[in-house]
Scaffold this motif. Structure first.
Motif, PDB file in Angstrom:
ATOM      1  N   VAL A   1      38.148 -36.739 -11.470  1.00 25.89           N
ATOM      2  CA  VAL A   1      37.268 -35.731 -10.895  1.00 25.89           C
ATOM      3  C   VAL A   1      37.823 -35.262  -9.548  1.00 25.89           C
ATOM      4  CG1 VAL A   1      34.934 -35.213 -10.094  1.00 25.89           C
ATOM      5  CG2 VAL A   1      35.267 -36.706 -12.071  1.00 25.89           C
ATOM      6  N   THR A   2      38.319 -36.204  -8.750  1.00 24.54           N
ATOM      7  CA  THR A   2      38.902 -35.855  -7.447  1.00 24.54           C
ATOM      8  C   THR A   2      40.066 -34.892  -7.610  1.00 24.54           C
ATOM      9  OG1 THR A   2      38.309 -38.058  -6.636  1.00 24.54           O
ATOM     10  CG2 THR A   2      39.875 -36.800  -5.323  1.00 24.54           C
ATOM     11  N   VAL A   3      40.930 -35.186  -8.565  1.00 22.96           N
ATOM     12  CA  VAL A   3      42.106 -34.344  -8.805  1.00 22.96           C
ATOM     13  C   VAL A   3      41.682 -32.957  -9.286  1.00 22.96           C
ATOM     14  CG1 VAL A   3      44.080 -34.039 -10.341  1.00 22.96           C
ATOM     15  CG2 VAL A   3      43.737 -36.220  -9.186  1.00 22.96           C
ATOM     16  N   GLY A   4      40.746 -32.912 -10.224  1.00 22.48           N
ATOM     17  CA  GLY A   4      40.283 -31.632 -10.737  1.00 22.48           C
ATOM     18  C   GLY A   4      39.605 -30.800  -9.661  1.00 22.48           C
ATOM     19  N   PHE A   5      38.787 -31.444  -8.829  1.00 22.00           N
ATOM     20  CA  PHE A   5      38.090 -30.728  -7.762  1.00 22.00           C
ATOM     21  C   PHE A   5      39.085 -30.218  -6.724  1.00 22.00           C
ATOM     22  CE2 PHE A   5      35.384 -30.437  -3.936  1.00 22.00           C
ATOM     23  CZ  PHE A   5      34.372 -29.630  -4.443  1.00 22.00           C
ATOM     24  N   THR A   6      40.114 -31.004  -6.440  1.00 22.28           N
ATOM     25  CA  THR A   6      41.157 -30.567  -5.499  1.00 22.28           C
ATOM     26  C   THR A   6      41.869 -29.331  -6.021  1.00 22.28           C
ATOM     27  OG1 THR A   6      41.487 -32.845  -4.742  1.00 22.28           O
ATOM     28  CG2 THR A   6      43.246 -31.265  -4.281  1.00 22.28           C
ATOM     29  N   ALA A   7      42.183 -29.325  -7.325  1.00 21.18           N
ATOM     30  CA  ALA A   7      42.831 -28.157  -7.924  1.00 21.18           C
ATOM     31  C   ALA A   7      41.956 -26.915  -7.781  1.00 21.18           C
ATOM     32  CB  ALA A   7      43.134 -28.423  -9.392  1.00 21.18           C
ATOM     33  N   LEU A   8      40.644 -27.077  -8.001  1.00 25.83           N
ATOM     34  CA  LEU A   8      39.732 -25.949  -7.838  1.00 25.83           C
ATOM     35  C   LEU A   8      39.738 -25.435  -6.406  1.00 25.83           C
ATOM     36  CD1 LEU A   8      37.426 -24.061  -8.708  1.00 25.83           C
ATOM     37  CD2 LEU A   8      35.842 -25.933  -8.180  1.00 25.83           C
ATOM     38  N   MET A   9      39.685 -26.339  -5.428  1.00 24.90           N
ATOM     39  CA  MET A   9      39.679 -25.927  -4.034  1.00 24.90           C
ATOM     40  C   MET A   9      40.946 -25.145  -3.672  1.00 24.90           C
ATOM     41  SD  MET A   9      36.808 -26.816  -2.643  1.00 24.90           S
ATOM     42  CE  MET A   9      36.140 -26.282  -4.224  1.00 24.90           C
ATOM     43  N   LEU A  10      42.068 -25.553  -4.245  1.00 22.86           N
ATOM     44  CA  LEU A  10      43.324 -24.847  -3.976  1.00 22.86           C
ATOM     45  C   LEU A  10      43.356 -23.476  -4.649  1.00 22.86           C
ATOM     46  CD1 LEU A  10      45.936 -27.742  -4.341  1.00 22.86           C
ATOM     47  CD2 LEU A  10      45.084 -26.709  -2.226  1.00 22.86           C
ATOM     48  N   MET A  11      42.608 -23.333  -5.738  1.00 23.81           N
ATOM     49  CA  MET A  11      42.599 -22.059  -6.454  1.00 23.81           C
ATOM     50  C   MET A  11      41.741 -21.011  -5.754  1.00 23.81           C
ATOM     51  SD  MET A  11      42.465 -23.030 -10.504  1.00 23.81           S
ATOM     52  CE  MET A  11      42.962 -21.388 -11.047  1.00 23.81           C
TER      53      MET A  11
ATOM     54  N   ALA B   1      45.942 -10.854 -13.669  1.00 27.45           N
ATOM     55  CA  ALA B   1      44.832 -11.057 -14.598  1.00 27.45           C
ATOM     56  C   ALA B   1      44.867 -12.455 -15.208  1.00 27.45           C
ATOM     57  CB  ALA B   1      44.863 -10.002 -15.699  1.00 27.45           C
ATOM     58  N   ILE B   2      46.069 -12.933 -15.513  1.00 27.45           N
ATOM     59  CA  ILE B   2      46.196 -14.283 -16.069  1.00 27.45           C
ATOM     60  C   ILE B   2      45.688 -15.315 -15.069  1.00 27.45           C
ATOM     61  CG2 ILE B   2      47.858 -16.044 -16.809  1.00 27.45           C
ATOM     62  CD1 ILE B   2      49.560 -13.728 -17.949  1.00 27.45           C
ATOM     63  N   GLY B   3      46.090 -15.159 -13.798  1.00 27.27           N
ATOM     64  CA  GLY B   3      45.651 -16.099 -12.774  1.00 27.27           C
ATOM     65  C   GLY B   3      44.145 -16.071 -12.569  1.00 27.27           C
ATOM     66  N   LEU B   4      43.554 -14.872 -12.545  1.00 25.31           N
ATOM     67  CA  LEU B   4      42.113 -14.771 -12.361  1.00 25.31           C
ATOM     68  C   LEU B   4      41.355 -15.282 -13.582  1.00 25.31           C
ATOM     69  CD1 LEU B   4      41.899 -11.319 -10.542  1.00 25.31           C
ATOM     70  CD2 LEU B   4      41.414 -13.576  -9.571  1.00 25.31           C
ATOM     71  N   LEU B   5      41.912 -15.095 -14.755  1.00 24.64           N
ATOM     72  CA  LEU B   5      41.304 -15.674 -15.954  1.00 24.64           C
ATOM     73  C   LEU B   5      41.339 -17.197 -15.897  1.00 24.64           C
ATOM     74  CD1 LEU B   5      42.608 -13.316 -18.783  1.00 24.64           C
ATOM     75  CD2 LEU B   5      40.212 -13.856 -18.330  1.00 24.64           C
ATOM     76  N   ALA B   6      42.452 -17.749 -15.419  1.00 23.68           N
ATOM     77  CA  ALA B   6      42.538 -19.205 -15.270  1.00 23.68           C
ATOM     78  C   ALA B   6      41.465 -19.710 -14.319  1.00 23.68           C
ATOM     79  CB  ALA B   6      43.928 -19.607 -14.774  1.00 23.68           C
ATOM     80  N   PHE B   7      41.284 -19.017 -13.198  1.00 21.94           N
ATOM     81  CA  PHE B   7      40.248 -19.399 -12.234  1.00 21.94           C
ATOM     82  C   PHE B   7      38.858 -19.289 -12.858  1.00 21.94           C
ATOM     83  CE2 PHE B   7      37.335 -18.220  -8.702  1.00 21.94           C
ATOM     84  CZ  PHE B   7      37.421 -19.405  -7.982  1.00 21.94           C
ATOM     85  N   THR B   8      38.631 -18.247 -13.653  1.00 24.68           N
ATOM     86  CA  THR B   8      37.342 -18.077 -14.330  1.00 24.68           C
ATOM     87  C   THR B   8      37.052 -19.250 -15.252  1.00 24.68           C
ATOM     88  OG1 THR B   8      37.568 -15.667 -14.255  1.00 24.68           O
ATOM     89  CG2 THR B   8      36.019 -16.576 -15.872  1.00 24.68           C
ATOM     90  N   TYR B   9      38.062 -19.670 -16.009  1.00 19.49           N
ATOM     91  CA  TYR B   9      37.858 -20.791 -16.933  1.00 19.49           C
ATOM     92  C   TYR B   9      37.661 -22.107 -16.187  1.00 19.49           C
ATOM     93  CZ  TYR B   9      38.398 -18.412 -21.374  1.00 19.49           C
ATOM     94  OH  TYR B   9      38.189 -17.615 -22.476  1.00 19.49           O
TER      95      TYR B   9
ATOM     96  N   ARG C   1      53.908 -17.041   0.081  1.00 19.93           N
ATOM     97  CA  ARG C   1      53.878 -18.472   0.395  1.00 19.93           C
ATOM     98  C   ARG C   1      52.533 -19.080  -0.002  1.00 19.93           C
ATOM     99  NH1 ARG C   1      56.641 -16.627   5.100  1.00 19.93           N
ATOM    100  NH2 ARG C   1      54.722 -16.718   6.355  1.00 19.93           N
ATOM    101  N   LEU C   2      51.450 -18.369   0.272  1.00 19.31           N
ATOM    102  CA  LEU C   2      50.132 -18.865  -0.092  1.00 19.31           C
ATOM    103  C   LEU C   2      50.012 -19.056  -1.595  1.00 19.31           C
ATOM    104  CD1 LEU C   2      47.127 -19.492   0.553  1.00 19.31           C
ATOM    105  CD2 LEU C   2      46.689 -17.023   0.345  1.00 19.31           C
ATOM    106  N   HIS C   3      50.525 -18.120  -2.357  1.00 15.35           N
ATOM    107  CA  HIS C   3      50.356 -18.176  -3.806  1.00 15.35           C
ATOM    108  C   HIS C   3      51.275 -19.187  -4.481  1.00 15.35           C
ATOM    109  CE1 HIS C   3      47.336 -15.044  -4.910  1.00 15.35           C
ATOM    110  NE2 HIS C   3      47.437 -14.884  -3.604  1.00 15.35           N
ATOM    111  N   ARG C   4      52.132 -19.814  -3.703  1.00 18.08           N
ATOM    112  CA  ARG C   4      52.872 -20.940  -4.259  1.00 18.08           C
ATOM    113  C   ARG C   4      51.977 -22.153  -4.455  1.00 18.08           C
ATOM    114  NH1 ARG C   4      58.139 -20.039  -0.393  1.00 18.08           N
ATOM    115  NH2 ARG C   4      59.079 -18.328  -1.609  1.00 18.08           N
ATOM    116  N   LEU C   5      50.754 -22.083  -3.962  1.00 16.17           N
ATOM    117  CA  LEU C   5      49.784 -23.154  -4.231  1.00 16.17           C
ATOM    118  C   LEU C   5      49.522 -23.313  -5.719  1.00 16.17           C
ATOM    119  CD1 LEU C   5      47.061 -22.640  -1.458  1.00 16.17           C
ATOM    120  CD2 LEU C   5      48.633 -24.576  -1.694  1.00 16.17           C
TER     121      LEU C   5
END
Length: 202
Positions: free
Chosen positions: A118-128, A81-89, A149-153
């Motif tokens: 912006v590039t860094v922030g957008f990259t983080a979103l793509m990884l999420m 839930a914490i991870g999905l909340l982070a993605f929501t925000y 292994r995937l969730h180590r992203l």
């Protein structure tokens, strides 16, 4: 022991209560933005507040394993839930930037390519995105060991989020550096091969 008391109390808290509590700041910030409570630049302030909560939730997610390993606090059931909340925000942060701040498709594309923060922030979103898409029991069963292994992203996502905050801040500020230091410290604790100090929580 104090850790046992906290663990017993945490087991009585339903996950939906965490969702309600976690989404409350977003509702509050949007309310403040509509009523003039975010200052002279409400859109910028709303962007920053939503992004900051996303980063705080990423920190909280990274802290789950060290808390269990070193202090015996077991809040593992809340990590999804914490991870999905982070993605929501993060998505809300992006939506405010796209639809309320920039409002120009050509500029959005240019900013992603030319502006490092912006590039860094957008990259983080793509990884999420793959993390959010596979945060369910079906994906866990189908992916097996690959799921972990995937969730180590989430590790590079958190670091990129802190770097995004640093570059976004004007001038030298301690707050974004503190976030980066905490994230790096939590990663060091998670990846440390040293002796586990905490006992396992039943």
């Amino acid at each position: 022991m104090w850790a046992d008391r906290i663990n017993r109390a945490a087991r009585r808290v339903p996950v939906w209560a965490l969702w309600l509590t976690g989404l409350a700041p977003a509702v509050w910030f949007f309310y403040l933005g509509m009523t003039g409570g975010l200052g002279a630049e409400p859109i910028k302030a709303l962007e920053q507040e939503l992004g900051k909560v996303a980063l705080q939730l990423l920190v909280a997610g990274l802290a789950v394993t060290p808390l269990r390993r070193y202090l015996g606090l077991n809040v593992l059931r809340f990590r999804r839930a914490i991870g999905l909340l982070a993605f929501t925000y993060v998505c809300l942060h992006l939506a405010v930037w796209l639809f309320l701040d920039v409002q120009d498709a050509a500029r959005i594309r240019a900013d992603i390519v030319k502006r490092p923060f912006v590039t860094v922030g957008f990259t983080a979103l793509m990884l999420m995105i793959p993390l959010a898409a596979t945060s369910n029991d079906l994906s866990l069963r189908r992916l097996g060991p690959r799921w972990r292994r995937l969730h180590r992203l989430v590790y590079p996502v958190a670091v990129l989020g802190a770097v995004h905050f640093i570059w976004l801040s004007k001038g030298f500020q301690f707050e974004p550096l503190i976030y980066l230091a905490v994230i790096l410290g939590l990663l060091a604790l998670r990846l440390s091969p040293g002796k586990v100090l905490a006992r396992s929580v039943r």
